[in-house]
Design a protein around this motif. Structure first.
Motif, PDB file in Angstrom:
ATOM      1  N   ARG A  83       0.840  -1.204   0.000  1.00 24.67           N
ATOM      2  CA  ARG A  83       0.000   0.000   0.000  1.00 24.67           C
ATOM      3  C   ARG A  83       0.876   1.254   0.000  1.00 24.67           C
ATOM      4  NH1 ARG A  83      -1.828   3.488   3.954  1.00 24.67           N
ATOM      5  NH2 ARG A  83      -3.779   4.536   3.422  1.00 24.67           N
ATOM      6  N   ARG A  84       1.880   1.277   0.879  1.00 25.59           N
ATOM      7  CA  ARG A  84       2.773   2.451   0.942  1.00 25.59           C
ATOM      8  C   ARG A  84       3.517   2.651  -0.368  1.00 25.59           C
ATOM      9  NH1 ARG A  84       4.325   1.026   6.627  1.00 25.59           N
ATOM     10  NH2 ARG A  84       5.060  -0.748   5.488  1.00 25.59           N
ATOM     11  N   THR A  85       4.058   1.578  -0.921  1.00 26.75           N
ATOM     12  CA  THR A  85       4.829   1.690  -2.157  1.00 26.75           C
ATOM     13  C   THR A  85       3.938   2.095  -3.325  1.00 26.75           C
ATOM     14  OG1 THR A  85       6.229  -0.069  -1.293  1.00 26.75           O
ATOM     15  CG2 THR A  85       6.537   0.529  -3.583  1.00 26.75           C
ATOM     16  N   ALA A  86       2.718   1.593  -3.363  1.00 29.31           N
ATOM     17  CA  ALA A  86       1.787   1.988  -4.429  1.00 29.31           C
ATOM     18  C   ALA A  86       1.477   3.474  -4.334  1.00 29.31           C
ATOM     19  CB  ALA A  86       0.512   1.161  -4.347  1.00 29.31           C
ATOM     20  N   LEU A  87       1.313   3.984  -3.121  1.00 36.97           N
ATOM     21  CA  LEU A  87       1.055   5.420  -2.965  1.00 36.97           C
ATOM     22  C   LEU A  87       2.265   6.250  -3.400  1.00 36.97           C
ATOM     23  CD1 LEU A  87      -0.882   5.397   0.413  1.00 36.97           C
ATOM     24  CD2 LEU A  87      -1.786   6.013  -1.837  1.00 36.97           C
ATOM     25  N   VAL A  88       3.468   5.750  -3.131  1.00 35.49           N
ATOM     26  CA  VAL A  88       4.676   6.466  -3.575  1.00 35.49           C
ATOM     27  C   VAL A  88       4.797   6.420  -5.092  1.00 35.49           C
ATOM     28  CG1 VAL A  88       7.196   6.399  -3.523  1.00 35.49           C
ATOM     29  CG2 VAL A  88       5.908   6.175  -1.407  1.00 35.49           C
ATOM     30  N   LEU A  89       4.532   5.257  -5.701  1.00 34.39           N
ATOM     31  CA  LEU A  89       4.633   5.127  -7.161  1.00 34.39           C
ATOM     32  C   LEU A  89       3.521   5.870  -7.885  1.00 34.39           C
ATOM     33  CD1 LEU A  89       5.656   1.406  -7.718  1.00 34.39           C
ATOM     34  CD2 LEU A  89       7.038   3.448  -8.051  1.00 34.39           C
ATOM     35  N   ALA A  90       2.431   6.177  -7.197  1.00 35.69           N
ATOM     36  CA  ALA A  90       1.335   6.899  -7.844  1.00 35.69           C
ATOM     37  C   ALA A  90       1.753   8.322  -8.214  1.00 35.69           C
ATOM     38  CB  ALA A  90       0.116   6.921  -6.939  1.00 35.69           C
ATOM     39  N   LEU A  91       2.661   8.909  -7.453  1.00 35.02           N
ATOM     40  CA  LEU A  91       3.093  10.285  -7.757  1.00 35.02           C
ATOM     41  C   LEU A  91       3.781  10.405  -9.115  1.00 35.02           C
ATOM     42  CD1 LEU A  91       4.235  11.479  -4.234  1.00 35.02           C
ATOM     43  CD2 LEU A  91       2.285  12.286  -5.566  1.00 35.02           C
ATOM     44  N   PRO A  92       4.843   9.623  -9.410  1.00 36.85           N
ATOM     45  CA  PRO A  92       5.424   9.753 -10.751  1.00 36.85           C
ATOM     46  C   PRO A  92       4.490   9.249 -11.847  1.00 36.85           C
ATOM     47  CG  PRO A  92       6.617   8.102  -9.483  1.00 36.85           C
ATOM     48  CD  PRO A  92       5.638   8.746  -8.559  1.00 36.85           C
ATOM     49  N   ASN A  93       3.589   8.319 -11.502  1.00 36.71           N
ATOM     50  CA  ASN A  93       2.632   7.843 -12.505  1.00 36.71           C
ATOM     51  C   ASN A  93       1.704   8.947 -12.972  1.00 36.71           C
ATOM     52  OD1 ASN A  93       3.177   5.189 -13.151  1.00 36.71           O
ATOM     53  ND2 ASN A  93       2.099   4.400 -11.369  1.00 36.71           N
ATOM     54  N   LEU A  94       1.457   9.942 -12.142  1.00 39.47           N
ATOM     55  CA  LEU A  94       0.588  11.052 -12.532  1.00 39.47           C
ATOM     56  C   LEU A  94       1.135  11.800 -13.745  1.00 39.47           C
ATOM     57  CD1 LEU A  94      -0.363  12.501  -9.036  1.00 39.47           C
ATOM     58  CD2 LEU A  94      -1.852  11.242 -10.600  1.00 39.47           C
TER      59      LEU A  94
END
Length: 128
Positions: A83-94
């Motif tokens: 969950r934490r890593t997905a939230l971190v990876l969501a930022l550059p994915n934007l």
């Protein structure tokens, strides 16, 4: 909410596979370019900067794709690190328009609520 978390995990795996395939294709293109340049002359020519950019891109996409697959599997297993890593990876994915942007927004929507926190064993935000 369970279905959204499962879908999110599979979307991360799918995006990771696409990233891995993009990295593989860039690596094949880079090494094919080097092989084609080697056949043009008797002496080995210096590697052009474009080939180095393709190799760097291949490594970037390959590592990023592998990380996305690992995160997708962790989301499917409901691991708190996933969950934490997905939230971190969501930022550059934007920044990856349009699919990465949609995946980033969906990640934030699915993971930043109390139902998702409960699924991942995190303390609830609203105190319930």
């Amino acid at each position: 909410m369970r279905i959204h978390l499962d879908v999110l995990g599979w979307l991360y795996v799918l995006v990771g596979l696409c990233g891995g395939l993009a990295g593989l294709s860039l690596a094949v293109l880079a090494f094919g370019s080097v092989a084609a340049l080697a056949t043009l002359g008797a002496a080995p020519p210096p590697t052009p900067p474009a080939v180095w950019l393709m190799i760097i891109g291949a490594v970037f996409f390959g590592v990023g794709g592998g990380l996305m697959i690992v995160v997708g599997r962790a989301l499917a297993r409901r691991g708190p690190a996933g969950r934490r890593t997905a939230l971190v990876l969501a930022l550059p994915n934007l920044l990856v328009v349009p699919f990465g942007t949609a995946l980033g927004i969906y990640t934030f929507w699915a993971l930043l609520n109390d139902e998702a926190r409960r699924e991942f064993g995190q303390p609830l935000r609203s105190g319930r």
